[in-house]
Write an enzyme that holds these catalytic residues in place. Structure first.
Site, PDB file in Angstrom:
ATOM      1  N   LEU A  65      55.867   2.382  61.947  1.00 35.18           N
ATOM      2  CA  LEU A  65      55.353   2.477  63.314  1.00 35.18           C
ATOM      3  C   LEU A  65      56.400   2.758  64.393  1.00 35.18           C
ATOM      4  CD1 LEU A  65      52.876  -0.527  62.966  1.00 35.18           C
ATOM      5  CD2 LEU A  65      52.297   1.915  62.983  1.00 35.18           C
ATOM      6  N   ASN A  95      63.139  -9.509  62.875  1.00 38.86           N
ATOM      7  CA  ASN A  95      64.270 -10.076  63.618  1.00 38.86           C
ATOM      8  C   ASN A  95      65.532  -9.446  63.050  1.00 38.86           C
ATOM      9  OD1 ASN A  95      66.128 -11.609  64.984  1.00 38.86           O
ATOM     10  ND2 ASN A  95      65.112 -13.566  64.587  1.00 38.86           N
ATOM     11  N   LYS A 143      58.992 -17.401  69.355  1.00 39.54           N
ATOM     12  CA  LYS A 143      59.652 -18.415  70.177  1.00 39.54           C
ATOM     13  C   LYS A 143      61.033 -17.938  70.674  1.00 39.54           C
ATOM     14  CE  LYS A 143      62.865 -20.802  67.311  1.00 39.54           C
ATOM     15  NZ  LYS A 143      63.566 -19.931  66.539  1.00 39.54           N
ATOM     16  N   TYR A 155      65.517  -8.012  69.465  1.00 39.91           N
ATOM     17  CA  TYR A 155      64.313  -8.772  69.085  1.00 39.91           C
ATOM     18  C   TYR A 155      63.872  -9.680  70.234  1.00 39.91           C
ATOM     19  CZ  TYR A 155      61.451 -11.870  66.059  1.00 39.91           C
ATOM     20  OH  TYR A 155      60.437 -12.603  65.481  1.00 39.91           O
TER      21      TYR A 155
HETATM   22  P1  NAP Z   1      57.167 -10.136  57.103  1.00 40.31           P
HETATM   23  O1  NAP Z   1      57.090 -11.232  56.126  1.00 40.31           O
HETATM   24  O2  NAP Z   1      58.344  -9.218  57.028  1.00 40.31           O
HETATM   25  O3  NAP Z   1      55.846  -9.239  57.045  1.00 40.31           O
HETATM   26  C1  NAP Z   1      55.735  -8.178  57.980  1.00 40.31           C
HETATM   27  C2  NAP Z   1      55.123  -6.946  57.344  1.00 40.31           C
HETATM   28  O4  NAP Z   1      55.148  -5.913  58.341  1.00 40.31           O
HETATM   29  C3  NAP Z   1      55.935  -6.391  56.150  1.00 40.31           C
HETATM   30  O5  NAP Z   1      55.065  -5.845  55.192  1.00 40.31           O
HETATM   31  C4  NAP Z   1      56.768  -5.308  56.816  1.00 40.31           C
HETATM   32  O6  NAP Z   1      57.230  -4.323  55.919  1.00 40.31           O
HETATM   33  C5  NAP Z   1      55.797  -4.738  57.833  1.00 40.31           C
HETATM   34  N1  NAP Z   1      56.461  -4.050  58.932  1.00 40.31           N
HETATM   35  C6  NAP Z   1      57.476  -4.499  59.700  1.00 40.31           C
HETATM   36  N2  NAP Z   1      57.830  -3.573  60.600  1.00 40.31           N
HETATM   37  C7  NAP Z   1      57.030  -2.490  60.376  1.00 40.31           C
HETATM   38  C8  NAP Z   1      56.918  -1.219  60.987  1.00 40.31           C
HETATM   39  N3  NAP Z   1      57.726  -0.842  61.988  1.00 40.31           N
HETATM   40  N4  NAP Z   1      55.979  -0.359  60.547  1.00 40.31           N
HETATM   41  C9  NAP Z   1      55.146  -0.724  59.525  1.00 40.31           C
HETATM   42  N5  NAP Z   1      55.213  -1.909  58.900  1.00 40.31           N
HETATM   43  C10 NAP Z   1      56.146  -2.788  59.327  1.00 40.31           C
HETATM   44  O7  NAP Z   1      57.163 -10.754  58.601  1.00 40.31           O
HETATM   45  P2  NAP Z   1      56.499 -12.112  59.199  1.00 40.31           P
HETATM   46  O8  NAP Z   1      57.501 -13.201  59.129  1.00 40.31           O
HETATM   47  O9  NAP Z   1      55.135 -12.282  58.654  1.00 40.31           O
HETATM   48  O10 NAP Z   1      56.421 -11.700  60.743  1.00 40.31           O
HETATM   49  C11 NAP Z   1      55.249 -11.149  61.323  1.00 40.31           C
HETATM   50  C12 NAP Z   1      55.391 -11.221  62.833  1.00 40.31           C
HETATM   51  O11 NAP Z   1      55.550 -12.594  63.228  1.00 40.31           O
HETATM   52  C13 NAP Z   1      56.600 -10.469  63.382  1.00 40.31           C
HETATM   53  O12 NAP Z   1      56.264  -9.837  64.600  1.00 40.31           O
HETATM   54  C14 NAP Z   1      57.602 -11.582  63.633  1.00 40.31           C
HETATM   55  O13 NAP Z   1      58.506 -11.256  64.662  1.00 40.31           O
HETATM   56  C15 NAP Z   1      56.681 -12.706  64.059  1.00 40.31           C
HETATM   57  N6  NAP Z   1      57.286 -14.035  63.912  1.00 40.31           N
HETATM   58  C16 NAP Z   1      57.510 -14.576  62.687  1.00 40.31           C
HETATM   59  C17 NAP Z   1      58.078 -15.837  62.596  1.00 40.31           C
HETATM   60  C18 NAP Z   1      58.327 -16.514  61.266  1.00 40.31           C
HETATM   61  O14 NAP Z   1      58.795 -17.672  61.269  1.00 40.31           O
HETATM   62  N7  NAP Z   1      58.041 -15.892  60.143  1.00 40.31           N
HETATM   63  C19 NAP Z   1      58.429 -16.542  63.756  1.00 40.31           C
HETATM   64  C20 NAP Z   1      58.192 -15.948  64.990  1.00 40.31           C
HETATM   65  C21 NAP Z   1      57.609 -14.696  65.062  1.00 40.31           C
HETATM   66  P3  NAP Z   1      58.698  -4.495  55.245  1.00 40.31           P
HETATM   67  O15 NAP Z   1      58.606  -5.646  54.291  1.00 40.31           O
HETATM   68  O16 NAP Z   1      58.933  -3.172  54.619  1.00 40.31           O
HETATM   69  O17 NAP Z   1      59.652  -4.799  56.377  1.00 40.31           O
END
Ligand code: NAP
Length: 260
Positions: A65, A95, A143, A155
């Site tokens: 994206l 991040n 956060k 980020y």
């Molecule tokens: P995740 O485990 O990496 O899952 C995210 C998914 O989105 C992965 O399949 C990833 O693909 C895909 N993705 C990322 N960037 C993309 C792009 N530009 N185009 C298409 N697909 C993309 O992440 P998550 O921890 O679930 O995080 C989800 C959201 O929550 C994020 O916005 C993150 O900043 C936010 N968040 C998470 C936490 C936490 O503790 N986990 C805390 C605060 C905020 P790849 O695996 O190929 O990267």
């Protein structure tokens, strides 16, 4: 509780894994048709097959994206396949550790493309369909926008802007009745989080240190708990809730540090 979402169509960016996957599971459990928009084709297709085998309606749109063109094409594909959009969940992000000292201005700009620009582009291109179907938007922030982290300027800037855009869009979209809210996780075990933990010399010790500081239950928030908040915000049960920034984090960001 019937959330009234049966038959509605949701786009979940980053829906293949982690928080996005939990949102996809929760949305399909409510009878929504879900379009997973993600760059990981293998995991997206396997996840979708699993959901379809359980009787759910799921589409997979493979897209990276970082460009507006990719976002436009993804939205067009969802409209072509589903005929409507009732909900946009902007969730994809990473991040990526572009720090003030360690990163360059070009790396900072690239981080905004990874974390921010597609939230705008997806909402922009989905807006005609969301308006037609009186849909709504949930943005996943972090956060880090509120607390900082150190070493991750891109980020932090992106997530702060996402919180600001949630308010801005809530105002702009009042006349068309589109509600816009944000959910703000802090510490959720996902593939992304596991990768980050693995960068530490003692991942188990680091995790223990973190959970000891989470006031409610001294545990991580589950992805399902984030998803439940998102589903509530998508539903008519939150019909008078807009422009809100909901921290689902066991009190990590706001509760008195003295109680920890
Ligand atoms: P995740 O485990 O990496 O899952 C995210 C998914 O989105 C992965 O399949 C990833 O693909 C895909 N993705 C990322 N960037 C993309 C792009 N530009 N185009 C298409 N697909 C993309 O992440 P998550 O921890 O679930 O995080 C989800 C959201 O929550 C994020 O916005 C993150 O900043 C936010 N968040 C998470 C936490 C936490 O503790 N986990 C805390 C605060 C905020 P790849 O695996 O190929 O990267």
């Amino acid at each position: 509780m019937d959330l009234g979402l049966d038959g509605k169509v949701a786009i979940v960016t980053g829906g293949a894994k982690g928080i996005g996957a939990a949102i996809v599971r929760a949305a399909t459990a409510e009878g929504m048709t879900v379009a997973i928009v993600d760059r990981d084709e293998a995991v997206s297709q396997a996840f979708a097959a699993q959901l379809r085998a359980a009787g759910h309606t799921v589409h997979v749109v493979i897209a990276s994206l970082e460009t507006a063109a990719a976002c436009a094409a993804a939205v067009a594909e969802v409209v072509a396949r589903c005929g409507r959009i009732d909900a946009l969940i902007n969730n994809a992000g990473v991040n990526d550790g572009v720090g003030l000292a360690s990163g360059s201005p070009a790396e900072f700009a690239a981080s905004l493309d990874r974390n921010l620009s597609h939230y705008f582009a997806m909402a922009h291109y989905a807006l005609p369909a969301l308006t037609e179907w009186r849909g709504n938007i949930v943005n996943i922030a972090s956060k880090v926008a509120v607390t900082g982290q150190g070493g991750t300027s891109g980020y932090a800037a992106a997530k702060g802007a996402i919180m600001a855009l949630t308010r801005e869009w809530a105002v702009e979209l009042l006349p068309v009745g589109i509600r816009v809210n944000a959910v703000i996780p802090a510490e959720v075990m996902t593939p992304l989080y596991e990768q980050w933990l693995a960068t530490h010399a003692d991942p188990a010790g680091k995790l223990q240190d973190i959970v000891s500081k989470i006031p409610l239950g001294h545990r991580m928030t589950t992805a399902d708990e984030i998803a439940a908040a998102v589903l509530f915000l998508l539903s008519s049960k939150s019909g008078h809730t807009t422009g809100q920034q909901l921290h689902v984090d066991g009190g990590y960001v706001h509760l008195d540090r003295a109680i920890r």
